[in-house]
Scaffold this active site. Sequence first.
Site, mmCIF file in Angstrom:
data_model
loop_
_atom_site.group_PDB
_atom_site.id
_atom_site.type_symbol
_atom_site.label_atom_id
_atom_site.label_comp_id
_atom_site.label_asym_id
_atom_site.label_seq_id
_atom_site.Cartn_x
_atom_site.Cartn_y
_atom_site.Cartn_z
ATOM 1 N N LYS A 124 0.244 -1.430 0.129
ATOM 2 C CA LYS A 124 -0.304 -0.481 -0.437
ATOM 3 C C LYS A 124 0.870 1.006 0.122
ATOM 4 O O LYS A 124 1.993 1.384 0.569
ATOM 5 C CB LYS A 124 -0.930 -0.221 1.616
ATOM 6 C CG LYS A 124 -1.907 1.418 1.447
ATOM 7 C CD LYS A 124 -2.837 1.344 2.521
ATOM 8 C CE LYS A 124 -3.563 2.845 2.801
ATOM 9 N NZ LYS A 124 -4.983 2.626 3.279
ATOM 10 N N GLU A 177 -10.202 12.560 12.272
ATOM 11 C CA GLU A 177 -8.893 11.283 11.885
ATOM 12 C C GLU A 177 -8.518 11.779 12.799
ATOM 13 O O GLU A 177 -6.995 12.126 13.077
ATOM 14 C CB GLU A 177 -8.086 10.900 10.464
ATOM 15 C CG GLU A 177 -7.453 9.183 10.891
ATOM 16 C CD GLU A 177 -6.406 8.598 9.945
ATOM 17 O OE1 GLU A 177 -6.511 9.652 8.757
ATOM 18 O OE2 GLU A 177 -5.780 7.645 9.898
ATOM 19 N N GLU A 221 -7.523 -1.714 2.347
ATOM 20 C CA GLU A 221 -6.860 -0.820 2.029
ATOM 21 C C GLU A 221 -6.586 -0.243 3.059
ATOM 22 O O GLU A 221 -5.406 0.318 4.634
ATOM 23 C CB GLU A 221 -7.516 0.370 1.362
ATOM 24 C CG GLU A 221 -6.662 1.521 1.214
ATOM 25 C CD GLU A 221 -7.274 1.979 -0.551
ATOM 26 O OE1 GLU A 221 -8.086 1.600 -0.659
ATOM 27 O OE2 GLU A 221 -7.544 4.161 0.562
ATOM 28 N N GLU A 357 -10.831 11.397 -5.630
ATOM 29 C CA GLU A 357 -10.757 11.370 -4.555
ATOM 30 C C GLU A 357 -9.777 12.024 -3.817
ATOM 31 O O GLU A 357 -10.418 13.002 -2.879
ATOM 32 C CB GLU A 357 -10.440 9.952 -3.940
ATOM 33 C CG GLU A 357 -10.614 9.522 -2.086
ATOM 34 C CD GLU A 357 -10.013 8.295 -2.159
ATOM 35 O OE1 GLU A 357 -11.141 7.312 -2.642
ATOM 36 O OE2 GLU A 357 -9.375 7.843 -1.369
#
Length: 387
Positions: A124, A177, A221, A357
């Site tokens: 990733k 977050e 992910e 995105e």
Amino acid sequence: MRPDTGRNDPAFEFRGSAAWICAGESATAVPRGTSATLGARLARAFDGAPESTIVAGALPFDLTEEDSFWVSTSPRIGGLAGAAPSMAGWTIREMTPAAVYEAGVARALEIIAAGAGQPDGLQKLVLARRLEAMSDREIDRAALMDRLTADPAATAFMLRLPERGQGPRYLAGASPELLMEKRGDRIISHPLAGSSARSADPHADAAARASLAASSKDRHEHRHVVEFLLDTLAPLCHELRCPDGPEITSTRALWHLGTRIEGRLRDPEEPSALLATRVHPTPAVCGVPQARAAALIPELEDGPRGFYAGTVGWNDRRGDGSWYVTIRSAEIEGRVARLHAGAGLVLGSDPETERRETATKFRTFLSALGLEGAELDTLVETMEASR
Ligand SMILES: C=C(O[C@@H]1C=C(C(=O)O)C=C[C@H]1O)C(=O)O
């Protein structure tokens, strides 16, 4: 109503959905250094300082670069904020053209594909792009902070950074977050990874939510981030738990997959700022394996990340505090806001979808700058459509 923070231009300010904290009159800069000396610098800042003292700051994406911290012996803390005055007059420049970003994504996907099945192959990578917004006047930081506070799912922040010769420089954003929160021996981390754009049309919005919930690519992910955090936190905790699978969380602009991880520390004395450096950078902003991804990011991105994708937060005398991932953010200098947004890439990602995105991720900060409605929709669509 704006919270009565006592001054117009505090060295740092954080606003959540229910509370705010900001520097009082007496904020001073903590001597600069890298995360290797952070523990010693924190200890010195708290040495002999009053009970109320708080240290707040920002750590860069690359922890070998210098951080930026403030100490306030009389911080102001209070309950809730609100409203949003309007701002205007922007020129937007895509610093990373769509084609350049897509080429970077394609290259990263080749590396991921070439390493598939190999023990240390790249699995990733989070790749970011840049945008500059220039105002026709000095940016009104108080108004910006008010608008950043508009989304209850995020914590808004504004933090003074060391100057670079063009006047005061600030790090501002609305991060959804939570990297690390510590209260006594209890810690919480709430990583996000896996995203889908929201829609003003309720049916389309529900469909976007459902397709994110069902997406095995996004779950994959996301799983990388949760596994990394569990592996990193396990040796530090005598209790550690999280739900079996991710939940859907949201900001005004995006649906995300999120997992709330809770633990009890073996050493409750460890300051939250240092715990944050232990888990940073997670695969939500870097990649897997971490070292490989961190080495590839400067190669594949077209400029340094600086404080983007680092962490911002505060830490009190007991080491309690909250640290957020520095996303949906920008550096503010005079009339210019420099934004970053990134997307996580795994086997099966598509360059064009990932670029879209990032355009959606820019939306949060652009709307806080006062771009809204049709104007903002057109801008984001142009970014999505440009080649
Ligand atoms: C990298 C960013 O966001 C991160 C990446 C996400 C993803 O790839 O789905 C989701 C949330 C964040 O952890 C950003 O907003 O710039």
